[in-house]
Design a protein around this motif. Sequence first.
Motif, PDB file in Angstrom:
ATOM      1  N   SER A  33       0.813  -1.223   0.000  1.00 43.00           N
ATOM      2  CA  SER A  33       0.000   0.000   0.000  1.00 43.00           C
ATOM      3  C   SER A  33       0.845   1.271   0.000  1.00 43.00           C
ATOM      4  O   SER A  33       0.368   2.348   0.369  1.00 43.00           O
ATOM      5  CB  SER A  33      -0.958   0.024   1.214  1.00 43.00           C
ATOM      6  N   GLY A  34       2.092   1.133  -0.399  1.00 43.39           N
ATOM      7  CA  GLY A  34       2.958   2.299  -0.460  1.00 43.39           C
ATOM      8  C   GLY A  34       3.299   2.892   0.887  1.00 43.39           C
ATOM      9  O   GLY A  34       3.603   4.087   0.986  1.00 43.39           O
ATOM     10  N   ASN A  35       3.272   2.055   1.931  1.00 39.91           N
ATOM     11  CA  ASN A  35       3.540   2.540   3.284  1.00 39.91           C
ATOM     12  C   ASN A  35       5.041   2.554   3.577  1.00 39.91           C
ATOM     13  O   ASN A  35       5.529   1.864   4.475  1.00 39.91           O
ATOM     14  CB  ASN A  35       2.821   1.652   4.316  1.00 39.91           C
ATOM     15  N   GLY A  36       5.771   3.341   2.814  1.00 37.71           N
ATOM     16  CA  GLY A  36       7.197   3.453   3.043  1.00 37.71           C
ATOM     17  C   GLY A  36       7.505   4.393   4.194  1.00 37.71           C
ATOM     18  O   GLY A  36       6.647   5.184   4.609  1.00 37.71           O
ATOM     19  N   PRO A  37       8.692   4.321   4.766  1.00 38.12           N
ATOM     20  CA  PRO A  37       9.038   5.175   5.911  1.00 38.12           C
ATOM     21  C   PRO A  37       9.204   6.631   5.519  1.00 38.12           C
ATOM     22  O   PRO A  37       9.629   6.949   4.411  1.00 38.12           O
ATOM     23  CB  PRO A  37      10.366   4.579   6.397  1.00 38.12           C
TER      24      PRO A  37
ATOM     25  N   VAL B 115      15.948   6.023  11.274  1.00 36.12           N
ATOM     26  CA  VAL B 115      16.207   4.759  11.967  1.00 36.12           C
ATOM     27  C   VAL B 115      16.748   3.734  10.973  1.00 36.12           C
ATOM     28  O   VAL B 115      17.699   2.998  11.277  1.00 36.12           O
ATOM     29  CB  VAL B 115      14.927   4.233  12.646  1.00 36.12           C
ATOM     30  N   TYR B 116      16.153   3.680   9.784  1.00 34.34           N
ATOM     31  CA  TYR B 116      16.633   2.771   8.737  1.00 34.34           C
ATOM     32  C   TYR B 116      18.100   3.056   8.415  1.00 34.34           C
ATOM     33  O   TYR B 116      18.919   2.137   8.325  1.00 34.34           O
ATOM     34  CB  TYR B 116      15.782   2.946   7.472  1.00 34.34           C
ATOM     35  N   LEU B 117      18.425   4.333   8.230  1.00 39.35           N
ATOM     36  CA  LEU B 117      19.792   4.701   7.880  1.00 39.35           C
ATOM     37  C   LEU B 117      20.750   4.347   9.014  1.00 39.35           C
ATOM     38  O   LEU B 117      21.860   3.858   8.760  1.00 39.35           O
ATOM     39  CB  LEU B 117      19.861   6.196   7.574  1.00 39.35           C
ATOM     40  N   LEU B 118      20.324   4.571  10.237  1.00 37.07           N
ATOM     41  CA  LEU B 118      21.169   4.242  11.387  1.00 37.07           C
ATOM     42  C   LEU B 118      21.430   2.741  11.455  1.00 37.07           C
ATOM     43  O   LEU B 118      22.560   2.314  11.733  1.00 37.07           O
ATOM     44  CB  LEU B 118      20.499   4.726  12.679  1.00 37.07           C
ATOM     45  N   VAL B 119      20.397   1.947  11.188  1.00 38.89           N
ATOM     46  CA  VAL B 119      20.566   0.491  11.200  1.00 38.89           C
ATOM     47  C   VAL B 119      21.524   0.053  10.090  1.00 38.89           C
ATOM     48  O   VAL B 119      22.396  -0.805  10.304  1.00 38.89           O
ATOM     49  CB  VAL B 119      19.204  -0.214  11.048  1.00 38.89           C
ATOM     50  N   VAL B 120      21.382   0.633   8.907  1.00 39.88           N
ATOM     51  CA  VAL B 120      22.263   0.284   7.783  1.00 39.88           C
ATOM     52  C   VAL B 120      23.715   0.611   8.127  1.00 39.88           C
ATOM     53  O   VAL B 120      24.622  -0.217   7.937  1.00 39.88           O
ATOM     54  CB  VAL B 120      21.836   1.018   6.496  1.00 39.88           C
ATOM     55  N   LEU B 121      23.957   1.809   8.624  1.00 42.52           N
ATOM     56  CA  LEU B 121      25.330   2.205   8.973  1.00 42.52           C
ATOM     57  C   LEU B 121      25.886   1.340  10.106  1.00 42.52           C
ATOM     58  O   LEU B 121      27.077   0.993  10.102  1.00 42.52           O
ATOM     59  CB  LEU B 121      25.360   3.681   9.371  1.00 42.52           C
ATOM     60  N   SER B 122      25.025   0.972  11.054  1.00 37.65           N
ATOM     61  CA  SER B 122      25.464   0.106  12.153  1.00 37.65           C
ATOM     62  C   SER B 122      25.833  -1.276  11.635  1.00 37.65           C
ATOM     63  O   SER B 122      26.823  -1.879  12.103  1.00 37.65           O
ATOM     64  CB  SER B 122      24.355  -0.004  13.206  1.00 37.65           C
ATOM     65  N   LEU B 123      25.075  -1.793  10.686  1.00 38.47           N
ATOM     66  CA  LEU B 123      25.380  -3.105  10.109  1.00 38.47           C
ATOM     67  C   LEU B 123      26.680  -3.072   9.309  1.00 38.47           C
ATOM     68  O   LEU B 123      27.458  -4.038   9.337  1.00 38.47           O
ATOM     69  CB  LEU B 123      24.227  -3.576   9.220  1.00 38.47           C
ATOM     70  N   ILE B 124      26.929  -1.974   8.605  1.00 38.70           N
ATOM     71  CA  ILE B 124      28.178  -1.845   7.853  1.00 38.70           C
ATOM     72  C   ILE B 124      29.369  -1.821   8.815  1.00 38.70           C
ATOM     73  O   ILE B 124      30.355  -2.554   8.635  1.00 38.70           O
ATOM     74  CB  ILE B 124      28.158  -0.573   6.988  1.00 38.70           C
ATOM     75  N   ALA B 125      29.269  -0.989   9.859  1.00 40.10           N
ATOM     76  CA  ALA B 125      30.351  -0.925  10.849  1.00 40.10           C
ATOM     77  C   ALA B 125      30.480  -2.247  11.601  1.00 40.10           C
ATOM     78  O   ALA B 125      31.593  -2.715  11.875  1.00 40.10           O
ATOM     79  CB  ALA B 125      30.086   0.219  11.834  1.00 40.10           C
ATOM     80  N   GLY B 126      29.336  -2.862  11.910  1.00 44.39           N
ATOM     81  CA  GLY B 126      29.357  -4.134  12.607  1.00 44.39           C
ATOM     82  C   GLY B 126      29.968  -5.243  11.777  1.00 44.39           C
ATOM     83  O   GLY B 126      30.643  -6.133  12.312  1.00 44.39           O
ATOM     84  N   SER B 127      29.744  -5.216  10.473  1.00 46.45           N
ATOM     85  CA  SER B 127      30.328  -6.217   9.585  1.00 46.45           C
ATOM     86  C   SER B 127      31.845  -6.116   9.583  1.00 46.45           C
ATOM     87  O   SER B 127      32.558  -7.131   9.639  1.00 46.45           O
ATOM     88  CB  SER B 127      29.789  -6.046   8.161  1.00 46.45           C
ATOM     89  N   TYR B 128      32.349  -4.889   9.519  1.00 47.50           N
ATOM     90  CA  TYR B 128      33.796  -4.692   9.569  1.00 47.50           C
ATOM     91  C   TYR B 128      34.368  -5.188  10.895  1.00 47.50           C
ATOM     92  O   TYR B 128      35.389  -5.889  10.928  1.00 47.50           O
ATOM     93  CB  TYR B 128      34.129  -3.214   9.364  1.00 47.50           C
TER      94      TYR B 128
END
Length: 293
Positions: free
Chosen positions: A257-261, A268-281
């Motif tokens: 239904s096009g319910n994007g953030p 929050v999405y961006l913070l999670v993405v950056l945390s996963l990138i740093a966490g992967s390293y």
Amino acid sequence: MSTETTRIHNIGYRNYDGPRLGRAYARRSLYSQSLRGAYGLGRSAKSKVLPMILFAVMCVPAAIVVAVAVAMKAKELPLDYTRYAIFTQAVIGLFLAAQAPQSVSRDLRFKTVPLYFSRPIERADYVLAKYGAMASALFVLTGVPLLILYVGSLLAKMDFVDQTKGFAQGLASVALLSLLFGGLGLVLAALTPRRGFGVAAVIATFTISYGAVLTTQAIADVTGSTGAVEWIGLFSPVTLIDGVQTAFLGASTSFPSGNGPGYGTGAVYLLVVLSLIAGSYAALMRRYRKVGL
């Protein structure tokens, strides 16, 4: 009775007196070798088949979209730049599953990593080179089709400003995707020296998480829990990228239904993405410290 005599032969050995290229050169060489290896370059012909096929599969839809747009004299592309990677995420996942294990699992299995450390290179150099190469390989895989779309749109005389803006947004999206996918794929592959297990782990993680999130989002949307749809998207790498580009890059979303953030949830999405990138390293550094490298 003959007496053997000992002879000393001068075979010309001498000390190396050339330039010492150091860690930076070793890191660049490892990065280059790993990036080339992701596409089978410098390896056997059999190693080139799968990555080149997947690269072609990524580019063919872009060429078809451009051909259709030119033939119909369209004023805009039928597929947005930011949607292309989401549309072809299955191909990206297959490429990652095939190439992440070959980048790190063989070094662990055959215990060749200590040979790298016999040179002026440290654990951080090895991880940065491997991570950078995998992310770069994914960026090439996802960025070249966008370039085909962009060049095709200009040949079709579409609006230059709109197409340049969309192309830049698409490149920003796939750059973030490459860092996220590359890091997660290498972490999963580095957990085992068996390449087959690494392939299975990458495919299972990306496929199962994406399918589970889409199914759960659809159920939440049907049952009227529309507010939960955007939060459920936090649990899959693909929907994380979808959410970030929807919130900040003006992309349309594949959420029900096009319910994007919006901007708030998008942060929050961006913070999670950056945390996963740093966490992967960090996880890769820990993994190579744990195995004594």
